[in-house]
Design a protein around this motif. Structure first.
Motif, PDB file in Angstrom:
ATOM      1  N   GLU A  47      60.824  50.963  68.916  1.00 39.25           N
ATOM      2  CA  GLU A  47      61.699  52.121  69.723  1.00 39.25           C
ATOM      3  C   GLU A  47      61.728  53.352  69.001  1.00 39.25           C
ATOM      4  O   GLU A  47      61.532  54.398  69.546  1.00 39.25           O
ATOM      5  CB  GLU A  47      62.959  51.591  70.385  1.00 39.25           C
ATOM      6  CG  GLU A  47      62.475  50.470  71.471  1.00 39.25           C
ATOM      7  CD  GLU A  47      63.863  49.795  72.148  1.00 39.25           C
ATOM      8  OE1 GLU A  47      64.781  50.633  72.481  1.00 39.25           O
ATOM      9  OE2 GLU A  47      64.065  48.816  72.774  1.00 39.25           O
ATOM     10  N   GLY A  48      62.200  53.097  67.908  1.00 41.49           N
ATOM     11  CA  GLY A  48      62.555  54.374  67.073  1.00 41.49           C
ATOM     12  C   GLY A  48      61.186  55.362  66.791  1.00 41.49           C
ATOM     13  O   GLY A  48      61.212  56.273  66.746  1.00 41.49           O
ATOM     14  N   GLY A  49      60.096  54.376  66.614  1.00 42.50           N
ATOM     15  CA  GLY A  49      58.948  54.808  66.441  1.00 42.50           C
ATOM     16  C   GLY A  49      58.243  55.444  67.529  1.00 42.50           C
ATOM     17  O   GLY A  49      57.572  56.752  67.006  1.00 42.50           O
ATOM     18  N   TYR A  55      57.226  63.803  66.762  1.00 35.76           N
ATOM     19  CA  TYR A  55      57.356  64.707  65.709  1.00 35.76           C
ATOM     20  C   TYR A  55      56.014  65.341  65.337  1.00 35.76           C
ATOM     21  O   TYR A  55      54.979  64.531  65.372  1.00 35.76           O
ATOM     22  CB  TYR A  55      58.183  64.618  64.508  1.00 35.76           C
ATOM     23  CG  TYR A  55      59.654  64.324  64.756  1.00 35.76           C
ATOM     24  CD1 TYR A  55      60.343  65.236  65.050  1.00 35.76           C
ATOM     25  CD2 TYR A  55      60.022  63.244  64.717  1.00 35.76           C
ATOM     26  CE1 TYR A  55      61.737  65.222  65.467  1.00 35.76           C
ATOM     27  CE2 TYR A  55      61.575  62.839  65.028  1.00 35.76           C
ATOM     28  CZ  TYR A  55      62.348  63.925  65.230  1.00 35.76           C
ATOM     29  OH  TYR A  55      63.553  63.742  65.627  1.00 35.76           O
ATOM     30  N   SER A  56      55.771  66.521  64.733  1.00 30.99           N
ATOM     31  CA  SER A  56      54.770  67.025  64.238  1.00 30.99           C
ATOM     32  C   SER A  56      54.054  66.266  62.917  1.00 30.99           C
ATOM     33  O   SER A  56      54.917  65.540  62.429  1.00 30.99           O
ATOM     34  CB  SER A  56      54.901  68.490  63.656  1.00 30.99           C
ATOM     35  OG  SER A  56      55.735  68.503  62.317  1.00 30.99           O
ATOM     36  N   ASP A  57      53.002  66.377  62.614  1.00 26.47           N
ATOM     37  CA  ASP A  57      52.269  65.610  61.380  1.00 26.47           C
ATOM     38  C   ASP A  57      53.092  66.035  60.084  1.00 26.47           C
ATOM     39  O   ASP A  57      53.389  65.097  59.313  1.00 26.47           O
ATOM     40  CB  ASP A  57      50.827  65.867  61.195  1.00 26.47           C
ATOM     41  CG  ASP A  57      49.990  65.136  62.542  1.00 26.47           C
ATOM     42  OD1 ASP A  57      50.366  64.333  63.141  1.00 26.47           O
ATOM     43  OD2 ASP A  57      48.714  65.640  62.609  1.00 26.47           O
ATOM     44  N   ASP A  58      53.397  67.255  59.752  1.00 31.30           N
ATOM     45  CA  ASP A  58      54.047  67.712  58.690  1.00 31.30           C
ATOM     46  C   ASP A  58      55.405  66.930  58.611  1.00 31.30           C
ATOM     47  O   ASP A  58      55.950  66.632  57.490  1.00 31.30           O
ATOM     48  CB  ASP A  58      54.340  69.266  58.760  1.00 31.30           C
ATOM     49  CG  ASP A  58      53.035  69.841  58.371  1.00 31.30           C
ATOM     50  OD1 ASP A  58      52.041  69.392  57.846  1.00 31.30           O
ATOM     51  OD2 ASP A  58      53.002  71.203  58.526  1.00 31.30           O
ATOM     52  N   ILE A  59      56.220  67.050  59.930  1.00 32.48           N
ATOM     53  CA  ILE A  59      57.502  66.292  59.760  1.00 32.48           C
ATOM     54  C   ILE A  59      57.259  64.885  59.515  1.00 32.48           C
ATOM     55  O   ILE A  59      58.022  64.254  58.678  1.00 32.48           O
ATOM     56  CB  ILE A  59      58.345  66.483  61.101  1.00 32.48           C
ATOM     57  CG1 ILE A  59      58.732  67.935  60.936  1.00 32.48           C
ATOM     58  CG2 ILE A  59      59.688  65.594  61.119  1.00 32.48           C
ATOM     59  CD1 ILE A  59      59.334  68.391  62.463  1.00 32.48           C
TER      60      ILE A  59
END
Length: 96
Positions: A47-49, A55-59
């Motif tokens: 669920e957290g995933g 989020y952005s790829d960078d984050i």
């Protein structure tokens, strides 16, 4: 891994000698780091995933990079603990 309290550490030190204090301190730091890493990784799957993947790829990359850095620090702490255990005098039991 159960976290050792200061009282447990003090009692163990009194029973086993001051030479075990660094071992117990290092084991507590290692246990704390593992609990922190477990909490960090819980955000990346299940669920957290779902939220994490928004989020952005960078984050995402930076977050996983911080997890990888944490693993490296824990491996170093494990090596330090192993070195401390090697120096414990024979006949002294090391247990929490």
């Amino acid at each position: 891994m159960p976290k050792l309290s200061l009282a447990d550490s003090a009692n163990h030190q009194a029973n086993s000698g001051a030479h075990l204090t660094p071992v117990l301190d290092q084991a507590e730091r290692l246990g704390t780091g593992l609990l922190q890493l477990e909490a960090m990784l819980c955000l990346c799957y299940g669920e957290g995933g779902e939220a994490f993947r928004c989020y952005s790829d960078d984050i995402q990359d930076n977050y996983l990079w911080s997890c990888a850095d944490k693993v490296e620090r824990l491996k170093e702490q494990c090596g330090a603990l192993r070195a401390l255990l090697i120096t414990v005098p024979q006949g002294k039991e090391v247990s929490a």
